[in-house]
Write a protein that holds these residues in place. Structure first.
Motif, PDB file in Angstrom:
ATOM      1  N   GLN A  17      -6.432  -6.291  13.974  1.00  0.00           N
ATOM      2  CA  GLN A  17      -7.708  -5.747  14.415  1.00  0.00           C
ATOM      3  C   GLN A  17      -8.873  -6.581  13.903  1.00  0.00           C
ATOM      4  O   GLN A  17      -8.799  -7.153  12.824  1.00  0.00           O
ATOM      5  CB  GLN A  17      -7.887  -4.315  13.899  1.00  0.00           C
ATOM      6  CG  GLN A  17      -6.841  -3.351  14.356  1.00  0.00           C
ATOM      7  CD  GLN A  17      -6.927  -3.040  15.823  1.00  0.00           C
ATOM      8  OE1 GLN A  17      -7.987  -3.085  16.414  1.00  0.00           O
ATOM      9  NE2 GLN A  17      -5.802  -2.718  16.417  1.00  0.00           N
ATOM     10  N   ILE A  18      -9.930  -6.605  14.677  1.00  0.00           N
ATOM     11  CA  ILE A  18     -11.195  -7.159  14.225  1.00  0.00           C
ATOM     12  C   ILE A  18     -12.072  -5.957  13.907  1.00  0.00           C
ATOM     13  O   ILE A  18     -12.361  -5.144  14.784  1.00  0.00           O
ATOM     14  CB  ILE A  18     -11.849  -8.034  15.307  1.00  0.00           C
ATOM     15  CG1 ILE A  18     -10.948  -9.223  15.613  1.00  0.00           C
ATOM     16  CG2 ILE A  18     -13.231  -8.484  14.867  1.00  0.00           C
ATOM     17  CD1 ILE A  18     -11.410 -10.061  16.778  1.00  0.00           C
ATOM     18  N   LEU A  19     -12.459  -5.840  12.653  1.00  0.00           N
ATOM     19  CA  LEU A  19     -13.226  -4.673  12.242  1.00  0.00           C
ATOM     20  C   LEU A  19     -14.686  -4.823  12.633  1.00  0.00           C
ATOM     21  O   LEU A  19     -15.289  -5.874  12.431  1.00  0.00           O
ATOM     22  CB  LEU A  19     -13.140  -4.476  10.731  1.00  0.00           C
ATOM     23  CG  LEU A  19     -11.770  -4.173  10.151  1.00  0.00           C
ATOM     24  CD1 LEU A  19     -11.893  -3.961   8.665  1.00  0.00           C
ATOM     25  CD2 LEU A  19     -11.156  -2.961  10.799  1.00  0.00           C
ATOM     26  N   SER A  20     -15.235  -3.755  13.163  1.00  0.00           N
ATOM     27  CA  SER A  20     -16.671  -3.735  13.448  1.00  0.00           C
ATOM     28  C   SER A  20     -17.409  -3.597  12.114  1.00  0.00           C
ATOM     29  O   SER A  20     -16.818  -3.234  11.092  1.00  0.00           O
ATOM     30  CB  SER A  20     -17.008  -2.567  14.360  1.00  0.00           C
ATOM     31  OG  SER A  20     -16.764  -1.346  13.689  1.00  0.00           O
ATOM     32  N   ALA A  21     -18.694  -3.865  12.132  1.00  0.00           N
ATOM     33  CA  ALA A  21     -19.492  -3.753  10.909  1.00  0.00           C
ATOM     34  C   ALA A  21     -19.459  -2.331  10.360  1.00  0.00           C
ATOM     35  O   ALA A  21     -19.339  -2.122   9.154  1.00  0.00           O
ATOM     36  CB  ALA A  21     -20.923  -4.193  11.179  1.00  0.00           C
ATOM     37  N   SER A  22     -19.542  -1.345  11.250  1.00  0.00           N
ATOM     38  CA  SER A  22     -19.531   0.046  10.789  1.00  0.00           C
ATOM     39  C   SER A  22     -18.172   0.430  10.207  1.00  0.00           C
ATOM     40  O   SER A  22     -18.090   1.183   9.246  1.00  0.00           O
ATOM     41  CB  SER A  22     -19.906   0.994  11.926  1.00  0.00           C
ATOM     42  OG  SER A  22     -18.934   0.950  12.938  1.00  0.00           O
ATOM     43  N   MET A  23     -17.107  -0.090  10.775  1.00  0.00           N
ATOM     44  CA  MET A  23     -15.769   0.224  10.270  1.00  0.00           C
ATOM     45  C   MET A  23     -15.511  -0.477   8.940  1.00  0.00           C
ATOM     46  O   MET A  23     -14.915   0.106   8.041  1.00  0.00           O
ATOM     47  CB  MET A  23     -14.743  -0.205  11.324  1.00  0.00           C
ATOM     48  CG  MET A  23     -13.445   0.481  11.267  1.00  0.00           C
ATOM     49  SD  MET A  23     -13.583   2.266  11.348  1.00  0.00           S
ATOM     50  CE  MET A  23     -11.910   2.651  10.982  1.00  0.00           C
ATOM     51  N   SER A  24     -15.976  -1.704   8.802  1.00  0.00           N
ATOM     52  CA  SER A  24     -15.714  -2.438   7.565  1.00  0.00           C
ATOM     53  C   SER A  24     -16.449  -1.827   6.370  1.00  0.00           C
ATOM     54  O   SER A  24     -15.993  -1.958   5.239  1.00  0.00           O
ATOM     55  CB  SER A  24     -16.081  -3.915   7.719  1.00  0.00           C
ATOM     56  OG  SER A  24     -17.452  -4.067   7.927  1.00  0.00           O
ATOM     57  N   THR A  25     -17.545  -1.134   6.602  1.00  0.00           N
ATOM     58  CA  THR A  25     -18.247  -0.487   5.492  1.00  0.00           C
ATOM     59  C   THR A  25     -17.515   0.753   4.993  1.00  0.00           C
ATOM     60  O   THR A  25     -17.736   1.186   3.869  1.00  0.00           O
ATOM     61  CB  THR A  25     -19.685  -0.078   5.890  1.00  0.00           C
ATOM     62  OG1 THR A  25     -19.626   0.830   6.982  1.00  0.00           O
ATOM     63  CG2 THR A  25     -20.528  -1.291   6.249  1.00  0.00           C
ATOM     64  N   LYS A  26     -16.630   1.306   5.802  1.00  0.00           N
ATOM     65  CA  LYS A  26     -15.866   2.494   5.408  1.00  0.00           C
ATOM     66  C   LYS A  26     -14.625   2.137   4.601  1.00  0.00           C
ATOM     67  O   LYS A  26     -14.082   2.966   3.900  1.00  0.00           O
ATOM     68  CB  LYS A  26     -15.450   3.287   6.648  1.00  0.00           C
ATOM     69  CG  LYS A  26     -16.620   3.867   7.396  1.00  0.00           C
ATOM     70  CD  LYS A  26     -16.171   4.535   8.659  1.00  0.00           C
ATOM     71  CE  LYS A  26     -17.392   5.101   9.359  1.00  0.00           C
ATOM     72  NZ  LYS A  26     -17.289   5.122  10.773  1.00  0.00           N
ATOM     73  N   MET A  27     -14.140   0.897   4.747  1.00  0.00           N
ATOM     74  CA  MET A  27     -12.905   0.472   4.101  1.00  0.00           C
ATOM     75  C   MET A  27     -13.154   0.063   2.659  1.00  0.00           C
ATOM     76  O   MET A  27     -14.144  -0.576   2.363  1.00  0.00           O
ATOM     77  CB  MET A  27     -12.295  -0.740   4.825  1.00  0.00           C
ATOM     78  CG  MET A  27     -11.975  -0.514   6.266  1.00  0.00           C
ATOM     79  SD  MET A  27     -10.749   0.769   6.453  1.00  0.00           S
ATOM     80  CE  MET A  27     -11.153   1.304   8.093  1.00  0.00           C
TER      81      MET A  27
END
Length: 150
Positions: A133-143
């Motif tokens: 997967q390529i993480l979106s900016a919003s998703m990467s902040t949750k990880m």
């Protein structure tokens, strides 16, 4: 977000820190990028042995389970302090598409409810998509951690 390569020095350092992380009363979110089932199984075995916790594996995302089923899953994991492992979590990383008609709303899985449950969960959550997967900016902040497979 910390990015570690599978079976690298940073990966083993991350695993050795897991007993302390498992004791914290906060949510800790781990995601995989590109791993297959055998690698996920190896990681789960290592995580189980390091944390002395059980892993509760579920595919509620793929099954498009109801809000009640998801809420019960998180409640059980909270009570037992199990690590939650969401298999086939690709939907969480997909770009959202607009709902064009009211009947389309009922056909999908309520991702917002799942995100809310993850956000308020006090424990370790593993998201295991089937594809890289390529993480979106919003998703990467949750990880908190991404384990990258080559």
């Amino acid at each position: 977000m910390l990015i570690v390569d599978y079976q690298s020095k940073s990966y083993y350092r991350f695993l050795s820190n897991m007993p302390q992380i498992a004791q914290h009363k906060t949510r800790f979110l781990i995601t995989f990028n590109g791993g297959d089932k055998s690698q996920l199984s190896e990681f789960c075995d290592a995580l189980t042995s390091e944390t002395n916790s059980n892993i509760q594996t579920t595919n509620v995302i793929e099954q498009k389970s109801s809000e009640e089923v998801v809420a019960k899953l998180f409640s059980e994991a909270r009570d037992s302090r199990h690590i939650l492992n969401f298999e086939s979590a690709d939907r969480l990383f997909d770009k959202k598409t607009a709902v064009k008609a009211s009947h389309e709303r009922d056909n999908g899985f309520d991702l917002n409810n799942l995100f809310k449950q993850i956000a308020k969960h006090n424990g370790i959550v593993v998201l295991a998509p089937q594809q890289k997967q390529i993480l979106s900016a919003s998703m990467s902040t949750k990880m908190d951690v991404m384990i990258r497979f080559k």
